[in-house]
Design a protein around this motif. Structure first.
Motif, PDB file in Angstrom:
ATOM      1  N   MET A   1      -9.544  -1.210  -3.726  1.00 54.24           N
ATOM      2  CA  MET A   1      -9.136  -2.519  -4.232  1.00 54.24           C
ATOM      3  C   MET A   1      -9.187  -3.542  -3.109  1.00 54.24           C
ATOM      4  SD  MET A   1      -5.930  -1.904  -6.827  1.00 54.24           S
ATOM      5  CE  MET A   1      -5.673  -3.648  -7.049  1.00 54.24           C
ATOM      6  N   ASN A   2      -9.377  -4.768  -3.499  1.00 57.49           N
ATOM      7  CA  ASN A   2      -9.392  -5.893  -2.577  1.00 57.49           C
ATOM      8  C   ASN A   2      -8.010  -6.049  -1.937  1.00 57.49           C
ATOM      9  OD1 ASN A   2      -8.677  -8.808  -2.136  1.00 57.49           O
ATOM     10  ND2 ASN A   2     -10.865  -9.055  -2.485  1.00 57.49           N
ATOM     11  N   SER A   3      -7.956  -6.261  -0.616  1.00 56.22           N
ATOM     12  CA  SER A   3      -6.674  -6.351   0.087  1.00 56.22           C
ATOM     13  C   SER A   3      -5.841  -7.546  -0.377  1.00 56.22           C
ATOM     14  CB  SER A   3      -6.886  -6.386   1.598  1.00 56.22           C
ATOM     15  OG  SER A   3      -7.617  -7.530   1.963  1.00 56.22           O
ATOM     16  N   ASN A   4      -6.498  -8.635  -0.775  1.00 52.25           N
ATOM     17  CA  ASN A   4      -5.740  -9.785  -1.297  1.00 52.25           C
ATOM     18  C   ASN A   4      -5.048  -9.428  -2.614  1.00 52.25           C
ATOM     19  OD1 ASN A   4      -6.399 -11.505   0.820  1.00 52.25           O
ATOM     20  ND2 ASN A   4      -8.232 -12.260  -0.207  1.00 52.25           N
ATOM     21  N   LEU A   5      -5.732  -8.656  -3.454  1.00 51.84           N
ATOM     22  CA  LEU A   5      -5.126  -8.236  -4.715  1.00 51.84           C
ATOM     23  C   LEU A   5      -3.970  -7.276  -4.477  1.00 51.84           C
ATOM     24  CD1 LEU A   5      -8.244  -7.743  -7.021  1.00 51.84           C
ATOM     25  CD2 LEU A   5      -6.578  -9.604  -7.063  1.00 51.84           C
ATOM     26  N   ILE A   6      -4.115  -6.385  -3.505  1.00 48.07           N
ATOM     27  CA  ILE A   6      -3.025  -5.466  -3.161  1.00 48.07           C
ATOM     28  C   ILE A   6      -1.821  -6.274  -2.679  1.00 48.07           C
ATOM     29  CG2 ILE A   6      -2.297  -3.692  -1.502  1.00 48.07           C
ATOM     30  CD1 ILE A   6      -4.010  -2.528  -3.667  1.00 48.07           C
TER      31      ILE A   6
ATOM     32  N   ASP B   1      -1.061  -9.445  -3.385  1.00 49.24           N
ATOM     33  CA  ASP B   1      -0.481 -10.146  -4.537  1.00 49.24           C
ATOM     34  C   ASP B   1       0.321  -9.194  -5.410  1.00 49.24           C
ATOM     35  OD1 ASP B   1      -1.688 -12.495  -3.686  1.00 49.24           O
ATOM     36  OD2 ASP B   1      -3.287 -12.442  -5.191  1.00 49.24           O
ATOM     37  N   ALA B   2      -0.230  -8.012  -5.657  1.00 51.11           N
ATOM     38  CA  ALA B   2       0.459  -7.028  -6.494  1.00 51.11           C
ATOM     39  C   ALA B   2       1.812  -6.665  -5.886  1.00 51.11           C
ATOM     40  CB  ALA B   2      -0.410  -5.785  -6.673  1.00 51.11           C
ATOM     41  N   GLY B   3       1.859  -6.490  -4.573  1.00 51.83           N
ATOM     42  CA  GLY B   3       3.117  -6.175  -3.896  1.00 51.83           C
ATOM     43  C   GLY B   3       4.145  -7.272  -4.055  1.00 51.83           C
ATOM     44  N   GLU B   4       3.721  -8.522  -3.894  1.00 51.23           N
ATOM     45  CA  GLU B   4       4.660  -9.647  -4.026  1.00 51.23           C
ATOM     46  C   GLU B   4       5.195  -9.755  -5.449  1.00 51.23           C
ATOM     47  OE1 GLU B   4       2.883 -13.226  -2.465  1.00 51.23           O
ATOM     48  OE2 GLU B   4       2.403 -12.238  -0.569  1.00 51.23           O
TER      49      GLU B   4
ATOM     50  N   LYS C   1       4.742  -6.547   2.732  1.00 51.36           N
ATOM     51  CA  LYS C   1       3.530  -5.967   3.311  1.00 51.36           C
ATOM     52  C   LYS C   1       3.090  -4.843   2.391  1.00 51.36           C
ATOM     53  CE  LYS C   1       3.376  -8.469   7.029  1.00 51.36           C
ATOM     54  NZ  LYS C   1       2.299  -9.439   7.198  1.00 51.36           N
ATOM     55  N   SER C   2       1.857  -4.921   1.924  1.00 53.03           N
ATOM     56  CA  SER C   2       1.362  -3.939   0.956  1.00 53.03           C
ATOM     57  C   SER C   2       0.141  -3.214   1.495  1.00 53.03           C
ATOM     58  CB  SER C   2       0.978  -4.642  -0.349  1.00 53.03           C
ATOM     59  OG  SER C   2       2.078  -5.327  -0.893  1.00 53.03           O
TER      60      SER C   2
ATOM     61  N   PHE D   1      14.499  -9.587   5.208  1.00 53.77           N
ATOM     62  CA  PHE D   1      14.063  -8.210   4.999  1.00 53.77           C
ATOM     63  C   PHE D   1      12.552  -8.152   4.865  1.00 53.77           C
ATOM     64  CE2 PHE D   1      18.405  -8.268   3.677  1.00 53.77           C
ATOM     65  CZ  PHE D   1      18.898  -7.027   3.998  1.00 53.77           C
ATOM     66  N   TYR D   2      12.017  -7.003   5.201  1.00 58.02           N
ATOM     67  CA  TYR D   2      10.641  -6.661   4.885  1.00 58.02           C
ATOM     68  C   TYR D   2      10.684  -5.691   3.717  1.00 58.02           C
ATOM     69  CZ  TYR D   2       8.647  -8.531   9.230  1.00 58.02           C
ATOM     70  OH  TYR D   2       8.219  -9.352  10.241  1.00 58.02           O
ATOM     71  N   VAL D   3       9.735  -5.828   2.806  1.00 56.53           N
ATOM     72  CA  VAL D   3       9.544  -4.805   1.781  1.00 56.53           C
ATOM     73  C   VAL D   3       8.118  -4.302   1.962  1.00 56.53           C
ATOM     74  CG1 VAL D   3       9.519  -4.214  -0.654  1.00 56.53           C
ATOM     75  CG2 VAL D   3      11.199  -5.868   0.197  1.00 56.53           C
ATOM     76  N   PHE D   4       8.016  -3.028   2.336  1.00 57.86           N
ATOM     77  CA  PHE D   4       6.726  -2.384   2.557  1.00 57.86           C
ATOM     78  C   PHE D   4       6.371  -1.626   1.293  1.00 57.86           C
ATOM     79  CE2 PHE D   4       8.609  -2.925   6.757  1.00 57.86           C
ATOM     80  CZ  PHE D   4       7.570  -3.568   7.429  1.00 57.86           C
ATOM     81  N   CYS D   5       5.193  -1.932   0.745  1.00 56.09           N
ATOM     82  CA  CYS D   5       4.764  -1.358  -0.532  1.00 56.09           C
ATOM     83  C   CYS D   5       3.554  -0.454  -0.329  1.00 56.09           C
ATOM     84  CB  CYS D   5       4.336  -2.465  -1.504  1.00 56.09           C
ATOM     85  SG  CYS D   5       5.566  -3.715  -1.835  1.00 56.09           S
ATOM     86  N   ASN D   6       3.622   0.727  -0.913  1.00 56.76           N
ATOM     87  CA  ASN D   6       2.449   1.585  -1.054  1.00 56.76           C
ATOM     88  C   ASN D   6       2.036   1.491  -2.511  1.00 56.76           C
ATOM     89  OD1 ASN D   6       1.988   2.609   1.492  1.00 56.76           O
ATOM     90  ND2 ASN D   6       3.284   4.377   1.208  1.00 56.76           N
ATOM     91  N   ILE D   7       0.895   0.911  -2.742  1.00 59.35           N
ATOM     92  CA  ILE D   7       0.370   0.788  -4.104  1.00 59.35           C
ATOM     93  C   ILE D   7      -0.839   1.718  -4.179  1.00 59.35           C
ATOM     94  CG2 ILE D   7      -0.633  -0.770  -5.812  1.00 59.35           C
ATOM     95  CD1 ILE D   7       1.038  -3.010  -4.457  1.00 59.35           C
TER      96      ILE D   7
END
Length: 137
Positions: free
Chosen positions: A1-6, A8-11, A52-53, A77-83
């Motif tokens: 997947m495109n990193s910009n989409l990842i 956006d999905a995380g946010e 950060k995703s 806070f940071y929210v680190f996402c694994n999608i």
């Protein structure tokens, strides 16, 4: 997947999780530096969140955090996402205080990374209480 989409999905995922817990979440403009979401209990308290995703491929879990140290605080806070690429796998969300991120990253590195070991991953996985506790005061 495109990193910009990842990204956006995380946010959007973090905003959804906050809203579901009764916290208003406002996404910042794309040009805002250092903060992706402002969360509030309708004006009494505000928490800043940097999301950060990644596609969840790396072990140990790690994310690029940028070259500039954060202005860490108890309300940031940071929210680190694994999608995951596999749509059957639920995303992982790690809610980490900015003070911990600031202390844990080698900011002099060419590519500063935040890494989670198994102990810290367990401590921060879906740990929304640290944000919710700010709003319950």
């Amino acid at each position: 997947m495109n990193s910009n989409l990842i990204g956006d999905a995380g946010e959007y995922l973090v905003s959804y999780c906050l809203s579901r817990r009764g916290i208003a979440a406002a996404l910042m403009n794309a040009g805002a530096k250092g903060v992706d979401i402002l969360a509030t209990d309708y004006g009494k308290n505000v928490v800043s969140i940097q999301v950060k995703s990644s596609q969840g491929k790396s072990q140990p879990r790690q994310w690029i955090v940028g070259k500039k140290q954060p202005s860490a605080s108890n309300h940031f806070f940071y929210v680190f996402c694994n999608i995951w690429e596999d749509l059957h796998c639920e995303p992982e969300l790690f809610i980490v205080p900015s003070l911990y991120v600031k202390e844990s990253v080698n900011w002099n590195s060419k590519v500063p990374l935040f890494k989670l070991n198994s102990e810290s991953a367990e401590r921060y996985l879906n740990n929304w209480d640290q944000i919710l506790n700010i709003f319950s005061k």
